[in-house]
Design a protein around this motif. Sequence first.
Motif, PDB file in Angstrom:
ATOM      1  N   TYR A 292       0.842  -1.199   0.000  1.00  0.00           N
ATOM      2  CA  TYR A 292       0.000   0.000   0.000  1.00  0.00           C
ATOM      3  C   TYR A 292       0.881   1.255   0.000  1.00  0.00           C
ATOM      4  O   TYR A 292       1.980   1.280   0.558  1.00  0.00           O
ATOM      5  N   SER A 315      -8.426  -1.278  -1.860  1.00  0.00           N
ATOM      6  CA  SER A 315      -8.394   0.182  -1.847  1.00  0.00           C
ATOM      7  C   SER A 315      -9.765   0.750  -1.474  1.00  0.00           C
ATOM      8  O   SER A 315     -10.802   0.204  -1.857  1.00  0.00           O
ATOM      9  N   ASP A 317     -11.691   4.789  -0.260  1.00  0.00           N
ATOM     10  CA  ASP A 317     -11.647   6.199   0.113  1.00  0.00           C
ATOM     11  C   ASP A 317     -13.091   6.624   0.306  1.00  0.00           C
ATOM     12  O   ASP A 317     -13.786   6.959  -0.649  1.00  0.00           O
ATOM     13  N   LYS A 359      -4.771   3.083  -0.076  1.00  0.00           N
ATOM     14  CA  LYS A 359      -4.383   2.981  -1.482  1.00  0.00           C
ATOM     15  C   LYS A 359      -3.524   1.727  -1.633  1.00  0.00           C
ATOM     16  O   LYS A 359      -2.317   1.757  -1.399  1.00  0.00           O
ATOM     17  N   GLU A 361      -2.092  -1.901  -3.493  1.00  0.00           N
ATOM     18  CA  GLU A 361      -1.572  -2.408  -4.749  1.00  0.00           C
ATOM     19  C   GLU A 361      -1.487  -3.927  -4.663  1.00  0.00           C
ATOM     20  O   GLU A 361      -0.977  -4.473  -3.679  1.00  0.00           O
TER      21      GLU A 361
END
Length: 399
Positions: A292, A315, A317, A359, A361
Motif C-alpha cells: 500500500y 483500496s 476512500d 491505497k 496495490e
Amino acid sequence: MKYTKQDIINALKNVGIQKDDTVFFSTSLGMVGLPPKEIKTQDELNKLFLDAIREVMPDGRIIVPTYSYTFGKSLASNLANFTKDVKAEIGPFPNFVLQQKDVIRSIDPFMSVACIGKGCKELLSNLSNISYGEGSLFEKLVNLENAKCCSIGLGPNWTPFIHYADYLAKVPHRYDKLFWGEIDGIKTPWIYSVRFVGEESYPYAHIAGREAEEAGIWRYGNIGRARIYSATCKEYFSFVMDKLKQNPWYLAKGPAIDVIEKEKQRVNYLNEGNFITGEWIDNFLVPERWGYKEAFLIGEDAKTYSTAPWIHSVSVDKELSFDELQNHISYHQKNMFYNRDFGFVVRELPKQNYRVVIKSEFAKGTVDIKNDFAFIEEWIDISKYDQSLKRVFEKGYFR
C-alpha cells in the motif's frame, strides 16, 4: 447505409449459420447502419435482430453474453448478490435478450450468458465455478461440433473464448484469483482469471482475428455499413491454441516481458517466496502480493487514529459512520486475502464519523506463505474450507 430484416437473415445464412447451430453472438447493432424506418427505439432494434436470428435458427441455441462482473464488487462485509435479474454491463442487446420469456441464464457472477433454444438446459448444466477453467461454458463450446462464434457490427477480433485459451496456455500475464459473493443469497466462492495491471496484458485479439480471417476460418457478409462474421468455435480455437504455443502473448497487447520482475518495481516486496500467484497447491490458490502507498483512518475531529491497515485490504476512500466502521476495525492484525475487504488495527475510537483511506496495490509475484500470511485467522482450518473452493453446479442456470 440502410438494411432490412431480410438483409439480416440473408447475411446470417451467407456466413454459414444453420437452423440447428449453437451460436455465440457478439453484437454492436448501432454500427450496422440505418434500420427500417419503422424502427424507432433501441428495443425495437434489438427485437428486429433477435427475430431475424430466431428465424434463421428455429432448432438451434442462441447464446448472448450477459457479463456482469458482479463478484468483482463484492466485499466480505458487503457480499454482492448475483441473481438472474442482475443487468449485463456490455450493452443493450444482452439486456433485451435477458427479458425474453424463453431465456435461461448461466450461473456465473462474472461471465454469464443468456441462452434461447432447444438444449439450453443441457448446455448450461454441470458448469464449474471457474469462469475460464475446466468445466466452464467455454470449454463446452470449443468442443461442440456445430458451435459457432458470430460477430454482428464488430469484427473478427471478438473472441468469446479468449481467456479460456489463455488459461489453458498458462500465459504469464493472467492468473486465477479467488472471489466471494452470493448467488441467489447463498455465499459462494468463484475463481476468475485476471490480468496483471500492466498495459502489456491488455486483451488484444485483432491479430488473431485478422490471421484467422486470412486463413479462411472467419466467413463474412456485408450488411448495411458493417459486416457479420462467423467462425466455427472448434476450428478457430484450435487455430488460436497453435498460435499461443508459439507465442504466449498472442492474445495480449504485449510486448512480452518478465511480469514478476515488472511487478516488483510497482509493489514493494518485503521478502521473496517459493510460490507464484495464481498457482494451485492441492486445493489452495496462491494469492497476490500486496502493498500500500497510503493508509489512514481520520476522525471528523481531524485526528488520525490509525495508519495500520489490515493486510491485503482493498483500496478504499470513503466516509463511514461509527457504526459502519465496526466491521472494519480490530485490536489485532488481520489478513484479508481469503475474504476481500478493508480495515484497520486500532484500539479505541470515539463515537464520530470517520474517513477511511487505503491505497492498495496487488501484484502477481512470488509468495512466502509462512511469512506473508502470518495473520490469517483459523489458519489451521483453512484447508478444510479450500476443499470446496472448486465446485460444479448440476443446474448451472437460472430460469
